[in-house]
Design a protein around this motif. Structure first.
Motif, PDB file in Angstrom:
ATOM      1  N   ALA A 245       0.897  -1.205   0.038  1.00  0.00           N
ATOM      2  CA  ALA A 245       0.008  -0.141   0.032  1.00  0.00           C
ATOM      3  C   ALA A 245       0.762   1.394  -0.007  1.00  0.00           C
ATOM      4  CB  ALA A 245      -0.998   0.081   1.223  1.00  0.00           C
ATOM      5  N   ASN A 246       0.554   2.322  -0.576  1.00  0.00           N
ATOM      6  CA  ASN A 246       1.012   3.558  -0.778  1.00  0.00           C
ATOM      7  C   ASN A 246       0.925   4.356   0.624  1.00  0.00           C
ATOM      8  OD1 ASN A 246       2.346   5.686  -1.450  1.00  0.00           O
ATOM      9  ND2 ASN A 246       0.562   6.909  -1.931  1.00  0.00           N
ATOM     10  N   THR A 247       1.840   4.411   1.509  1.00  0.00           N
ATOM     11  CA  THR A 247       2.163   5.026   2.801  1.00  0.00           C
ATOM     12  C   THR A 247       2.239   6.308   2.525  1.00  0.00           C
ATOM     13  OG1 THR A 247       2.790   2.943   3.658  1.00  0.00           O
ATOM     14  CG2 THR A 247       2.982   4.768   5.212  1.00  0.00           C
ATOM     15  N   VAL A 248       1.381   6.982   3.396  1.00  0.00           N
ATOM     16  CA  VAL A 248       1.428   8.576   3.374  1.00  0.00           C
ATOM     17  C   VAL A 248       1.865   9.060   4.682  1.00  0.00           C
ATOM     18  CG1 VAL A 248       0.259  10.748   3.058  1.00  0.00           C
ATOM     19  CG2 VAL A 248      -0.335   8.737   1.596  1.00  0.00           C
ATOM     20  N   SER A 249       2.983   9.734   4.647  1.00  0.00           N
ATOM     21  CA  SER A 249       3.441  10.287   5.966  1.00  0.00           C
ATOM     22  C   SER A 249       3.126  11.683   6.088  1.00  0.00           C
ATOM     23  CB  SER A 249       4.976  10.069   6.305  1.00  0.00           C
ATOM     24  OG  SER A 249       5.158   8.554   6.264  1.00  0.00           O
TER      25      SER A 249
ATOM     26  N   LEU B 268     -12.422   8.046  15.481  1.00  0.00           N
ATOM     27  CA  LEU B 268     -11.548   7.455  14.403  1.00  0.00           C
ATOM     28  C   LEU B 268     -12.590   7.030  13.377  1.00  0.00           C
ATOM     29  CD1 LEU B 268      -9.255   6.304  12.897  1.00  0.00           C
ATOM     30  CD2 LEU B 268      -9.304   4.116  14.468  1.00  0.00           C
TER      31      LEU B 268
ATOM     32  N   GLN C  67      -7.491  11.435   9.934  1.00  0.00           N
ATOM     33  CA  GLN C  67      -7.475  10.152  10.336  1.00  0.00           C
ATOM     34  C   GLN C  67      -6.216   9.576  10.992  1.00  0.00           C
ATOM     35  OE1 GLN C  67      -7.800   8.619   6.444  1.00  0.00           O
ATOM     36  NE2 GLN C  67      -9.950   9.288   6.148  1.00  0.00           N
ATOM     37  N   LEU C  68      -5.077  10.207  10.744  1.00  0.00           N
ATOM     38  CA  LEU C  68      -3.844   9.885  11.290  1.00  0.00           C
ATOM     39  C   LEU C  68      -3.842  10.278  12.657  1.00  0.00           C
ATOM     40  CD1 LEU C  68      -0.927   8.882  10.141  1.00  0.00           C
ATOM     41  CD2 LEU C  68      -0.088  11.298  10.404  1.00  0.00           C
TER      42      LEU C  68
ATOM     43  N   LEU D 156      -5.802   7.594  14.480  1.00  0.00           N
ATOM     44  CA  LEU D 156      -5.148   6.543  14.696  1.00  0.00           C
ATOM     45  C   LEU D 156      -4.413   6.699  15.842  1.00  0.00           C
ATOM     46  CD1 LEU D 156      -4.324   5.591  10.864  1.00  0.00           C
ATOM     47  CD2 LEU D 156      -5.629   4.194  12.549  1.00  0.00           C
TER      48      LEU D 156
ATOM     49  N   VAL E 219      -5.976   6.606  19.243  1.00  0.00           N
ATOM     50  CA  VAL E 219      -6.637   5.220  19.887  1.00  0.00           C
ATOM     51  C   VAL E 219      -5.275   4.280  20.187  1.00  0.00           C
ATOM     52  CG1 VAL E 219      -7.357   2.841  18.655  1.00  0.00           C
ATOM     53  CG2 VAL E 219      -8.580   5.267  18.055  1.00  0.00           C
TER      54      VAL E 219
ATOM     55  N   LEU F 252      -6.236  -2.379  13.997  1.00  0.00           N
ATOM     56  CA  LEU F 252      -5.897  -1.062  13.864  1.00  0.00           C
ATOM     57  C   LEU F 252      -4.754  -0.841  12.677  1.00  0.00           C
ATOM     58  CD1 LEU F 252      -6.706   1.720  15.088  1.00  0.00           C
ATOM     59  CD2 LEU F 252      -4.611   1.315  16.612  1.00  0.00           C
TER      60      LEU F 252
ATOM     61  N   LEU G  25      -6.260  -1.517   9.454  1.00  0.00           N
ATOM     62  CA  LEU G  25      -7.065  -0.169   9.108  1.00  0.00           C
ATOM     63  C   LEU G  25      -6.128   1.023   8.763  1.00  0.00           C
ATOM     64  CD1 LEU G  25      -9.670   1.663   8.978  1.00  0.00           C
ATOM     65  CD2 LEU G  25      -9.324   2.238  11.042  1.00  0.00           C
ATOM     66  N   ALA G  26      -4.785   1.290   9.261  1.00  0.00           N
ATOM     67  CA  ALA G  26      -4.263   2.285   8.889  1.00  0.00           C
ATOM     68  C   ALA G  26      -3.543   1.957   7.599  1.00  0.00           C
ATOM     69  CB  ALA G  26      -2.953   2.111   9.785  1.00  0.00           C
ATOM     70  N   GLU G  27      -3.160   0.756   7.400  1.00  0.00           N
ATOM     71  CA  GLU G  27      -2.923   0.189   6.135  1.00  0.00           C
ATOM     72  C   GLU G  27      -3.586   0.595   5.036  1.00  0.00           C
ATOM     73  OE1 GLU G  27       0.543  -0.802   5.900  1.00  0.00           O
ATOM     74  OE2 GLU G  27       0.253  -1.574   3.543  1.00  0.00           O
TER      75      GLU G  27
ATOM     76  N   LEU H 160      -5.791   2.684   4.718  1.00  0.00           N
ATOM     77  CA  LEU H 160      -5.888   4.215   4.649  1.00  0.00           C
ATOM     78  C   LEU H 160      -4.773   4.753   4.016  1.00  0.00           C
ATOM     79  CD1 LEU H 160      -7.473   5.133   8.034  1.00  0.00           C
ATOM     80  CD2 LEU H 160      -8.706   5.040   6.038  1.00  0.00           C
TER      81      LEU H 160
ATOM     82  N   LEU I 178      -1.970   5.165   5.668  1.00  0.00           N
ATOM     83  CA  LEU I 178      -1.254   5.708   6.495  1.00  0.00           C
ATOM     84  C   LEU I 178      -0.347   4.878   7.468  1.00  0.00           C
ATOM     85  CD1 LEU I 178      -4.496   7.924   7.832  1.00  0.00           C
ATOM     86  CD2 LEU I 178      -2.342   8.631   6.321  1.00  0.00           C
ATOM     87  N   SER I 179       0.474   5.464   8.208  1.00  0.00           N
ATOM     88  CA  SER I 179       1.517   4.976   9.065  1.00  0.00           C
ATOM     89  C   SER I 179       1.424   5.034  10.571  1.00  0.00           C
ATOM     90  CB  SER I 179       3.150   5.274   8.623  1.00  0.00           C
ATOM     91  OG  SER I 179       3.791   5.164   9.647  1.00  0.00           O
TER      92      SER I 179
END
Lengths: 107, 107
Positions: free
Chosen positions: A2-6, A52, A64-65, A68, A71, B75, B78-80, B82, B84-85
């Motif tokens: 998956a494309n991970t966005v930081s 969330l 969302q970040l 996350l 949580v 969790l 879900l992050a993956e 989305l 997101l990291s």
């Protein structure tokens, strides 16, 4: 993969271990956690999960970040109060699916 | 420091980093996650939180550990999904409370 966005720059370079996260939460919130107690912590965790879910439904990636993180932080607080280790909690996922034991789940 | 009980032997010696956890979840469940989609994943995460709350209320430490692991695993899934990291998600907790900026929260 998956494309991970930081979206948030980490304030330090080293990756965070689950045990580190739990320790940091204990240092930062341990006293308040003890004073609040476990049931109230579960209530907070539930509230954060709701936030969330809302962010996932209609929020930005940044929101969302943020949720996350909340949580996960509350989960670490709860684990600490229960005297349990998040590191140990995920150990059974270390070698693929803990149910079908495949590296790619075939359940 | 809270007494940490390790009820599950880790299958390897190295501590798990959040990024590792997320990557393992993606490897194991990524295809199923994509097929299921985000809303169903949120529903699963909610279900697991309910199981955790029940274990906290009336379960054994072993059951609590099991459910902590499930919530954390979902969790990460879900992050993956989305993109997101989890590592980035908790970065703002790296230096104490992100609100009052104290190493021991004074909010």
């Amino acid at each position: 993969m998956a494309n991970t966005v930081s979206l948030v720059k980490t304030s330090y370079g080293a990756p965070m271990e689950l045990a580190d996260l739990q320790r940091r939460m204990a240092d930062t919130y341990g006293e308040r956690d003890q004073a609040r107690g476990v049931p109230a912590t579960v209530a907070w965790l539930t509230e954060e999960l709701g936030e969330l879910a809302q962010a996932v439904r209609k929020g930005s990636s940044e929101e969302q970040l943020h949720e996350l993180g909340d949580v996960l932080a509350w989960l670490a607080s709860l684990a600490e109060q229960l005297g349990l280790s998040l590191e140990d909690a995920v150990a059974r996922y270390a070698d693929g699916c803990p149910i079908c034991h495949q590296s790619r789940c075939r359940c």
